[in-house]
Design an enzyme around this catalytic site. Structure first.
Site, PDB file in Angstrom:
ATOM      1  N   ASP A 172     -10.326   1.362   4.191  1.00  0.00           N
ATOM      2  CA  ASP A 172      -9.518   1.953   5.481  1.00  0.00           C
ATOM      3  C   ASP A 172      -9.750   3.467   5.387  1.00  0.00           C
ATOM      4  O   ASP A 172      -9.772   4.213   6.458  1.00  0.00           O
ATOM      5  CB  ASP A 172      -8.138   1.345   5.551  1.00  0.00           C
ATOM      6  CG  ASP A 172      -8.067   0.077   6.109  1.00  0.00           C
ATOM      7  OD1 ASP A 172      -8.946  -0.540   6.392  1.00  0.00           O
ATOM      8  OD2 ASP A 172      -6.749  -0.438   6.531  1.00  0.00           O
ATOM      9  N   SER A 215      -4.577 -10.617  -2.820  1.00  0.00           N
ATOM     10  CA  SER A 215      -3.086  -9.840  -3.409  1.00  0.00           C
ATOM     11  C   SER A 215      -3.476  -8.351  -3.474  1.00  0.00           C
ATOM     12  O   SER A 215      -3.936  -7.611  -2.895  1.00  0.00           O
ATOM     13  CB  SER A 215      -2.255 -10.768  -4.278  1.00  0.00           C
ATOM     14  OG  SER A 215      -1.184 -10.146  -4.558  1.00  0.00           O
ATOM     15  N   LYS A 258      -4.473 -12.893   0.969  1.00  0.00           N
ATOM     16  CA  LYS A 258      -2.839 -12.966   0.522  1.00  0.00           C
ATOM     17  C   LYS A 258      -2.104 -11.478   1.085  1.00  0.00           C
ATOM     18  O   LYS A 258      -2.244 -10.824   0.263  1.00  0.00           O
ATOM     19  CB  LYS A 258      -2.685 -13.364  -0.689  1.00  0.00           C
ATOM     20  CG  LYS A 258      -1.229 -13.459  -1.236  1.00  0.00           C
ATOM     21  CD  LYS A 258      -1.049 -13.688  -2.756  1.00  0.00           C
ATOM     22  CE  LYS A 258       0.371 -14.103  -2.860  1.00  0.00           C
ATOM     23  NZ  LYS A 258       1.241 -12.717  -2.927  1.00  0.00           N
TER      24      LYS A 258
END
Length: 525
Positions: free
Chosen positions: A298, A287, A312
């Site tokens: 990224d 999460s 999640k």
């Protein structure tokens, strides 16, 4: 017959009332639901708890959705929110139960118990003249008696080693901070370490304080440990990620069927926009922790070390009910900056299959061999600066994979830990030797260098295991158990004499993900 006729009349009246109140058609699903509830409540052969009936209906509806939409009673809401809200109201002690006695591990610094003179090792045996030791009272019942509204007073009866008789303390309850950062320390010159346990209301401020503390000690690079971090508040995760990235960099975005796209972008005021960053994750990282990891990966701000994270990628919105209960309803997916949704697949209504995912990963060899992990080409994405390949659709895949060492913790060691034998024998050892150890080791650094786990402590654990019919399979299993058991015990003693940062400094010596992360940090690439 007359009673049944009156009940039917009541049902028809309720149906008409519901249709009028909610502007429902005769065949609407809502009218059908209310009709069913009224029928059961009015006509069922036995008496029913109407509140429970409605709660069961809500749970039943949510069960058919995704694995993370859920319902919580008012009591469950309070218990669930305390770790994330940043504080609770109580007496301010860390404690553990040895057999049926509460032993204070540490009073919270500047907390209400420390202020009146309660110290580590004290046994709380009475609360407001009610005995809590020797009466088989549950830990939950004891906590209910110790906690209470800020400003209220509680009388504690305490037994202290070396002091005759019962000591009495009057403690005024106060707000007790709940820490979400487990450990902060310098690993080596220039390299700091922060372990975040969860993402709560105060995590960002705790993180800022930790960074400032480490920078004052010369930190340039950071090992960020998110292993076993189950998540928490999305905003807290975005705030942490913001500290690493440049102005305008995307941190995360959310989007759902009825929820428009909402982007979180860095404001350029982060304290950690330079220096090397290595993030540690494992299969229990989930999460909000995956949001931070995904943003750093990224944006090519740092490298990720460990094993594929939990996966999640769903956002829950709390919907407060009038009676204090709550529905946590999934309203959107969250996406990492490259556009990845890292939510792992699930079948609606099949919670068991979802919960078995980690067991299945182990059976398929994924936790021990990266070659067993297969992603479809449609799940390929590119990082935003260097164009490296990353994957969505099932957690964050690390840049450096660290296999789970299934031989590191033996079956015997796991059984001893599961039965609380290790922790209980350690508490007895600390309880008997705290003063001597404090006098002998005047600093943690000295303790780290010189302390060796005494053989009698090891022997007491093995003897207690035998009492509970736990034995090593053979001498080889025992010999493989001992090094890791000694390390665990040394870490626990350090925790009880100092705090969690000292615990992790020792425990991390045998954490393979940590060791690989440090190797990556120190590489010249």
């Amino acid at each position: 017959m007359k009673k049944i006729f009156l009940a039917l009349c009541l049902l028809l009246s309720l149906q008409a009332s519901a249709q009028l109140r909610f502007n429902l058609g005769q065949n609407s699903p809502m009218a059908k639901l209310q009709w069913a509830e009224a029928a059961i409540n009015s006509l069922y052969v036995d008496s029913v708890d109407e509140s429970k009936l409605v709660e069961d209906a809500i749970r039943g509806m949510l069960k058919e959705l995704d694995p993370h939409s859920s319902y919580a009673t008012p009591k469950e809401v309070k218990s669930m929110n305390e770790p994330l809200q940043g504080n609770f109201e109580g007496i301010g002690v860390q404690f553990n139960m040895v057999e049926d006695t509460l032993i204070v591990i540490q009073p919270v610094t500047n907390g209400p118990s420390e202020k009146v003179g309660i110290v580590a090792g004290d046994r709380i045996v009475q609360v407001n003249d009610t005995a809590i030791a020797g009466v088989k009272m549950s830990k939950e019942d004891i906590m209910k008696r110790l906690r209470g509204p800020k400003g209220t007073k509680v009388n504690l009866g305490i037994v202290r080693r070396g002091v005759k008789g019962l000591l009495t303390f009057v403690v005024t309850r106060d707000k007790i901070p709940v820490k979400t950062i487990d450990a902060v320390y310098m690993i080596q010159p220039g390299v700091g370490y922060i372990r975040i346990g969860s993402f709560g209301a105060n995590t960002h401020q705790e993180f800022l304080d930790a960074v400032q503390q480490l920078k004052q000690q010369g930190m340039n690079d950071l090992l960020l440990d998110l292993q076993d971090n189950g998540g928490g508040y999305l905003q807290a995760a975005a705030d942490i990620a913001n500290e690493f990235l440049q102005r305008g960099d995307m941190l995360v975005y959310t989007e759902g069927r009825r929820v428009p796209r909402n982007e979180f972008n860095a404001d350029g005021r982060g304290l950690l926009q330079s220096g090397k960053v290595v993030v540690l994750i494992n299969e229990f990282t989930a999460s909000a922790a995956e949001i931070v990891t995904g943003a750093i990966q990224d944006q090519d701000r740092g490298l990720v070390v460990g094993r594929r994270s939990f996966g999640k990628g769903l956002v829950q919105r709390p919907i407060d009910m009038p009676d204090g209960s709550m529905i946590r309803l999934t309203v959107a997916h969250y996406y990492t900056p490259s556009g990845r949704c890292i939510q792992k697949p699930y079948k609606k209504g099949d919670l068991r299959d979802y919960e078995m995912d980690l067991d299945n990963r182990l059976k398929h060899g994924e936790l021990t061999n990266p070659d067993s992990i297969h992603f479809a080409d449609s799940l390929k994405y590119k990082t935003l600066r260097k164009g490296r390949t990353v994957y969505g659709g099932g957690g964050i895949m690390p840049d450096f994979f660290v296999p789970l060492d299934t031989l590191q913790y033996t079956r015997f060691h796991r059984q001893l830990s599961a039965k609380s034998i290790v922790i209980n024998q350690n508490l007895r050892y600390i309880d008997s030797n705290r003063k001597r150890l404090k006098a002998r080791y005047t600093s943690y650094e000295q303790f780290r260098r010189e302390f060796e786990v005494p053989q009698e402590l090891i022997d007491s654990i093995i003897a207690e295991g035998e009492k509970q019919k736990l034995k090593p399979k053979d001498d080889d299993e025992l010999q493989r158990t001992l090094p890791y058991l000694r390390n665990q015990l040394k870490a626990l003693v350090a925790r009880d004499l100092w705090d969690m940062s000292e615990y992790f400094q020792i425990a991390n010596d045998q954490n393979h993900i940590y060791q690989k992360g440090l190797q990556v940090m120190n590489s010249k690439e």
